[in-house]
Design an enzyme around this catalytic site. Structure first.
Site, mmCIF file in Angstrom:
data_model
loop_
_atom_site.group_PDB
_atom_site.id
_atom_site.type_symbol
_atom_site.label_atom_id
_atom_site.label_comp_id
_atom_site.label_asym_id
_atom_site.label_seq_id
_atom_site.Cartn_x
_atom_site.Cartn_y
_atom_site.Cartn_z
ATOM 1 N N GLU A 84 -1.606 -1.996 18.065
ATOM 2 C CA GLU A 84 -1.466 -0.537 17.940
ATOM 3 C C GLU A 84 -1.856 0.199 19.229
ATOM 4 O O GLU A 84 -1.170 1.130 19.634
ATOM 5 C CB GLU A 84 -2.320 -0.069 16.753
ATOM 6 C CG GLU A 84 -1.873 1.218 16.124
ATOM 7 C CD GLU A 84 -0.535 1.139 15.405
ATOM 8 O OE1 GLU A 84 0.322 1.981 15.693
ATOM 9 O OE2 GLU A 84 -0.327 0.235 14.572
ATOM 10 N N SER A 118 4.566 5.451 21.117
ATOM 11 C CA SER A 118 5.367 6.371 20.303
ATOM 12 C C SER A 118 4.809 7.786 20.339
ATOM 13 O O SER A 118 5.217 8.637 19.555
ATOM 14 C CB SER A 118 5.441 5.861 18.859
ATOM 15 O OG SER A 118 4.148 5.730 18.327
ATOM 16 N N HIS A 177 6.710 -0.255 17.479
ATOM 17 C CA HIS A 177 6.445 -1.618 17.005
ATOM 18 C C HIS A 177 7.563 -2.621 17.247
ATOM 19 O O HIS A 177 7.295 -3.811 17.403
ATOM 20 C CB HIS A 177 6.149 -1.595 15.499
ATOM 21 C CG HIS A 177 4.787 -1.072 15.177
ATOM 22 N ND1 HIS A 177 3.643 -1.761 15.499
ATOM 23 C CD2 HIS A 177 4.380 0.076 14.588
ATOM 24 C CE1 HIS A 177 2.589 -1.066 15.103
ATOM 25 N NE2 HIS A 177 3.003 0.061 14.558
ATOM 26 N N HIS A 225 8.024 6.177 15.365
ATOM 27 C CA HIS A 225 6.829 5.357 15.615
ATOM 28 C C HIS A 225 7.163 3.867 15.487
ATOM 29 O O HIS A 225 6.839 3.058 16.354
ATOM 30 C CB HIS A 225 5.717 5.728 14.635
ATOM 31 C CG HIS A 225 4.544 4.792 14.694
ATOM 32 N ND1 HIS A 225 3.620 4.819 15.714
ATOM 33 C CD2 HIS A 225 4.167 3.781 13.870
ATOM 34 C CE1 HIS A 225 2.717 3.870 15.518
ATOM 35 N NE2 HIS A 225 3.027 3.221 14.406
HETATM 36 FE FE FE2 Z 1 1.687 1.619 13.881
#
Ligand code: FE2
Length: 297
Positions: free
Chosen positions: A216, A235, A175, A170
């Site tokens: 996000e 992700s 990110h 993730h």
């Molecule tokens: Fe996150």
């Protein structure tokens, strides 16, 4: 009385009460129902990585070099090609270019230390090793200092496409690549500074919603197409096609609308916002922080 409402810290649900007096977890705990809860080997590995990355975080040593196990590499090699295929089709150009520039491949789990050094040169951001979800104020204090907390453990191998908590896949595939974009880096840092500085809960909530629907779960316009850059989408093999499907209401990114919109982190996201560009996102957060009267340095 215990506040029943939960809030989300980058995909992790936290009790609202913990915002005020957050936990600083000093030992690894897996939530009940975690896919690895009965796997002694997995728990031992997670404990080792927890202690190592916590020490590196607290002593400001940067991400440790990790010697990944064959099982961890297997999981990476199973999940990342599936994501990559989807990325090539649906991710925004900035993400794809950054992923390539950072030499993130399907074969090898990257060393975050190397990536952090590269980010530092490009956008003056760096990665902070995180043992797991951090207390709310700690998390934002790192962001305010241009550090992005990232985990270095892998999800359990029994369900390679699922993780109940942010993990290396993730964080690293969601990110990290956008941190190569200067406007994005400034958006993130400003959210961190403003959230750390304001004493007002409603402003924190607005900043969290702004962050949720951009960092996000953001979509972005690019060459007359809608592309993805939000980490929670990029992700997840499920969220990527879903985010662009007819089941999702996609609205223009209007800040007043975004900060008034609630979200449910426990479900697939069926309301998303389309951002016109990264400079727009940056100008909007600067305007919002000014309107809120939050003094940031
Ligand atoms: Fe996150």
């Amino acid at each position: 009385m215990k506040e029943a409402k939960t809030i989300v810290e980058y995909g992790v649900e936290m009790d609202a009460g913990k915002m005020v007096a957050p936990d600083d977890t000093t030992e690894l705990t897996l939530d009940p129902g975690h896919p690895g809860e009965n796997d002694a080997e997995y728990i031992a590995r997670r404990k080792y990585l927890f202690d190592l990355t916590r020490k590196h975080r607290l002593e400001k040593l940067g991400p440790p070099i990790i010697e990944y196990t064959p099982e961890e590499t297997r999981i990476w090699r199973e999940v990342s090609p599936k994501l990559h295929e989807l990325h090539e089709q649906y991710a925004c150009d900035m993400y794809l270019k950054a992923k390539k520039d950072l030499a993130i491949t399907d074969r090898q789990i990257p060393q975050l230390r190397t990536i952090s050094e590269r980010l530092e040169r490009e956008t003056n951001m760096h990665l902070v090793p995180a043992e797991g979800p951090l207390p709310y104020r700690t998390f934002y204090s790192y962001i305010a200092e241009r550090g992005f907390p990232v985990t270095q453990f892998l999800r359990h191998g029994s369900h390679p496409e699922f993780t109940p908590e942010p993990d290396m896949i993730h964080d690293c595939l969601g990110h990290v690549p956008p941190l190569m974009n200067r406007d994005y880096a400034e958006v993130l840092t400003l959210i961190g500074k403003a959230a750390s500085a304001t004493p007002h809960g409603d402003q924190v909530l607005a900043l969290k919603r702004y962050s949720w629907f951009s960092i996000e779960f953001g979509l972005i316009r690019e060459s007359a197409e809608t592309k993805i850059f939000g980490a929670g989408i990029l992700s997840s093999t499920g969220e990527i096609p879903f985010s662009l499907s007819a089941d999702v209401e996609r609205r223009p990114f209007v800040t007043e609308d975004v900060i008034a919109t609630d979200y449910d982190p426990s479900r697939m996201q069926d309301v998303l916002f389309i951002i016109p560009s990264f400079p727009f996102l940056r100008a909007e957060i600067e305007g919002l922080v000014r309107r809120f009267g939050i003094a940031v340095k």
